[in-house]
Design a protein around this motif. Structure first.
Motif, PDB file in Angstrom:
ATOM      1  N   MET A  95       0.818  -1.213   0.000  1.00  0.00           N
ATOM      2  CA  MET A  95       0.000   0.000   0.000  1.00  0.00           C
ATOM      3  C   MET A  95       0.852   1.263   0.000  1.00  0.00           C
ATOM      4  O   MET A  95       0.316   2.380   0.049  1.00  0.00           O
ATOM      5  CB  MET A  95      -0.941   0.002   1.204  1.00  0.00           C
ATOM      6  N   ALA A  96       2.162   1.080  -0.030  1.00  0.00           N
ATOM      7  CA  ALA A  96       3.029   2.264  -0.055  1.00  0.00           C
ATOM      8  C   ALA A  96       2.953   2.918  -1.434  1.00  0.00           C
ATOM      9  O   ALA A  96       3.011   2.240  -2.453  1.00  0.00           O
ATOM     10  CB  ALA A  96       4.463   1.853   0.252  1.00  0.00           C
ATOM     11  N   ASP A  97       2.791   4.217  -1.418  1.00  0.00           N
ATOM     12  CA  ASP A  97       2.682   4.981  -2.664  1.00  0.00           C
ATOM     13  C   ASP A  97       2.996   6.432  -2.315  1.00  0.00           C
ATOM     14  O   ASP A  97       2.627   6.900  -1.231  1.00  0.00           O
ATOM     15  CB  ASP A  97       1.245   4.834  -3.206  1.00  0.00           C
ATOM     16  N   SER A  98       3.678   7.105  -3.203  1.00  0.00           N
ATOM     17  CA  SER A  98       4.118   8.463  -2.861  1.00  0.00           C
ATOM     18  C   SER A  98       2.940   9.387  -2.564  1.00  0.00           C
ATOM     19  O   SER A  98       3.064  10.314  -1.775  1.00  0.00           O
ATOM     20  CB  SER A  98       4.974   9.034  -3.987  1.00  0.00           C
ATOM     21  N   GLY A  99       1.789   9.120  -3.180  1.00  0.00           N
ATOM     22  CA  GLY A  99       0.621   9.947  -2.910  1.00  0.00           C
ATOM     23  C   GLY A  99       0.023   9.624  -1.552  1.00  0.00           C
ATOM     24  O   GLY A  99      -0.231  10.508  -0.741  1.00  0.00           O
TER      25      GLY A  99
END
Lengths: 342, 330
Positions: A95-99
């Motif tokens: 679930m890691a995402d820059s947003g």
């Protein structure tokens, strides 16, 4: 024997999916050059690319409006997908995402600060401060994740990232209102590549290319890192260097995307997830697939956005969020029973 | 580690505070009319009770001679009568109009009002927006008699006559209406002298993307297209009047040229300049007016409100922009 068969199978899948992805990107790209507010003939598109006549309005549209927009879409899609894949690899959290983790919010805050205090700043300054904002947020996420008992967990990082993202969005909004930057910032907050010009592309290209090249260079180390820090050290990998480089790449690519299109989320969540489904967890295969499908995804979404109301512009950020939120829910539910890499 | 985190949090908090505190408001450039009728409040000082049926149909009894007036709306017309207010609406920018607002306090809360704040002025009469909800008017009525003023009407004779009748200043109202009509005639004559009445005009703006200023909500459109009779292309009129889509719908850069009139103006929000994003836009650069360097630039902010004291500056800014758009030099 089994491992060799699996690698060979993944490589075959990689070639097939990469070919499909490139074809998809090519077709979508061609469609965005032909269709838009007005439909252009293939000859006009061809002429605008290979024998440009600047007094022909249609050719100007293709060459100076649609082409930079297409390239911008590709850059954004590739940047966010690759950054997302790297973040997921280093945090071991799908679930890691820059947003989602607030890095894009930090980059956006950087842009707002430049607009508020250095109104005459150029694109390079904006890019630099945007990357700095992203960097500070990353530092903050790690710091918060460090606090408390126990080691850093990926869940704690994602949660702290989401909290910071909310905080920074509020600060950004406050500065926008205080300094009357609403009309300038809508461009950065709605997520649209509609007004992209060649200057934007030329400023982003060196940062984008460097980020992409470094990500491909560290792709092997990223794969090894996923075996666990102890194992990767025993295999001779320099975990600290890989972690540092991957963080820098994520910051740079996120800043590039924010400068061009604004803080669009979920691309870095969806595309790497799909890419791993296609080719497994070897980052030498995952990153190129992410790049191609990320680029194609944004180009297709932008194409669809243009068709909603021809002649008008709709921010692609809205469409991406509509697709991204159900995906996020799906992944979070799946993650409950199916731990990533564990 | 905890100390480090506390320090980091402190730095961020202080940084944000400094960011927000460090701004300074820019002063608007306002053209002031030296010939504006200098009216004085000729009402007596004795209590003179009057009963009216308001625009909302309610019966209100109030003291016509009261000096204890708070304007939650419409002060730009009321102060023109020479009436001194206790307080005026928070959205009003008084730069250039300071003499009208002498001794008056700007309300802090404008969403739509703070009961406590208004009560602190101990008013005897409150003027509000015609579109204010009945519940809110009822709330204010408990503090003091509350009368809604014309909001949507662009007819100054209607607006000013109404205020004149409320305050018993009918003669002053006539003077102000004559002034407003005279100003309009003067501007119309100037327009005709430049030969602009048959030209089509498009007013673009930028709100994340290039769009056209919608018809509703901006008094500038009333002045330009109704009072001065400037023409516009059919698709521009349709765009401005279309309320089915979102306001300020972004126009594709590819299509901007289709909306270009004979004259082109650019309306900024709070600033009188064309933003970089517009000037660098390829569609914008392809406009004939842009190529010929004849785009009139205007600030939209002064047109968010209507009021007889604002009229001169509003006309003046429009004429300046129109002359630039038509490449007319004095």
């Amino acid at each position: 024997m089994k491992i060799r068969a699996s690698r060979s199978d993944n490589t075959k899948r990689f070639i097939i999916f990469l070919t499909i992805g490139i074809a998809l990107l090519f077709i979508a790209g061609a469609l965005t050059l032909v269709f838009g507010a007005n439909t252009m003939s293939p000859k006009t598109v061809f002429d605008s690319l290979f024998s440009f006549n600047e007094s022909d309005y249609d050719q100007v549209i293709v060459r100076n409006m649609r082409l930079p927009r297409l390239i911008a879409d590709i850059i954004v899609g590739v940047s966010l997908s690759v950054a997302g894949a790297i973040m997921q690899g280093t945090t071991k959290n799908p679930m890691a995402d820059s947003g989602i983790m607030g890095i894009s919010s930090g980059a956006t805050l950087g842009v707002v600060v430049v607009l508020a205090f250095i109104p005459g700043a150029g694109r390079f300054e904006k890019m630099g401060v945007s990357a700095l904002g992203a960097g500070l947020v990353t530092l903050l996420i790690y710091t918060i994740a460090f606090v408390g008992k126990g080691r850093i967990t990926s869940d704690r990082m994602v949660l702290s990232g989401m909290a910071i993202s909310t905080l920074l969005s509020s600060v950004t909004t406050a500065i926008i209102l205080k300094f009357g930057l609403m009309n300038q910032m809508i461009r950065y907050t709605s997520g649209s590549s509609a007004n992209t010009i060649w200057k934007d592309v030329f400023v982003a290209l060196p940062f984008f290319s460097s980020g992409l090249i470094v990500s491909l260079i560290i792709s092997r180390s990223l794969t090894v890192m996923n075996l666990g820090e102890e194992v990767s050290r025993s295999l001779g990998a320099n975990v600290a260097v890989t972690r540092t480089l991957s963080t820098i790449v994520v910051l740079v690519l996120s800043a590039v995307a924010v400068i061009i299109i604004g803080p669009v989320g979920y691309i870095g969540l969806m595309i790497p997830y799909i890419a791993r489904y296609m080719v497994g967890t070897d980052y030498r295969l995952v990153l190129p697939v992410c790049a191609v499908y990320g680029g194609a995804f944004v180009v297709i979404v932008d194409f669809v956005a243009r068709l909603i109301h021809p002649g008008m512009e709709y921010p692609i950020g809205i469409l991406i969020t509509i697709i991204g939120v159900p995906f996020f829910i799906y992944v979070s539910r799946k993650q409950e029973g199916d731990r990533f890499y564990d | 580690m905890r100390k480090f985190c506390a320090l980091l949090a402190l730095i961020i908090t202080l940084g944000c505070g400094a960011l927000l505190a460090g701004c300074s408001e820019t002063e608007a450039e306002v053209a002031v009319d030296e010939n504006f009728p200098a009216l004085v409040d000729t009402r007596g000082t004795e209590v003179k009770m009057n009963t009216v049926f308001t625009l909302k149909g309610n019966e209100v009894t109030y003291n016509m001679n009261t000096r204890r007036i708070v304007c939650v709306f419409g002060s730009q017309d009321v102060v023109a009568f020479g009436v001194k207010l206790l307080a005026y609406e928070s959205s009003t920018e008084t730069t250039g109009y300071e003499s009208f607002y002498e001794g008056a306090t700007k309300l802090q809360d404008g969403q739509p009002f703070s009961e406590e704040e208004i009560l602190s002025f101990d008013p005897e009469l409150i003027f509000v927006n015609q579109n204010m909800s009945n519940d809110n008017i009822e709330t204010l009525n408990k503090i003091a008699p509350t009368i809604p003023l014309y909001t949507d009407s662009d007819d100054f004779s209607v607006r000013l006559n109404y205020i004149g009748s409320i305050l018993g200043l009918e003669e002053s109202a006539r003077t102000l209406i004559e002034y407003a009509d005279g100003l309009k005639d003067k501007m119309l004559a100037e327009m005709r002298s430049y030969g602009l009445q048959d030209k089509t005009l498009t007013i673009f703006t930028y709100l994340g993307n290039i769009s056209i200023v919608p018809e509703r909500g901006w008094f500038m459109n009333t002045i330009i297209y109704d009072y001065l009779g400037v023409k516009r292309l059919d698709n521009v009129r349709e765009f401005m009047q279309d309320e089915s889509g979102s306001v300020y719908e972004p126009i594709s850069a590819e299509n901007l040229r289709n909306y270009e009139g004979d004259l082109v103006m650019f309306a900024g929000f709070g600033e009188k300049k064309i933003t970089t994003y517009v000037s660098e836009n390829e569609g914008w650069k392809m406009l004939k007016a842009v190529k010929e360097d004849r785009v009139g630039v205007i600030d939209l902010t002064p047109y968010a409100q209507k009021g007889v004291i604002l009229l001169y500056n509003q006309y003046y800014q429009i004429m300046q922009a129109l002359k630039t758009a038509a490449k007319i030099t004095d």
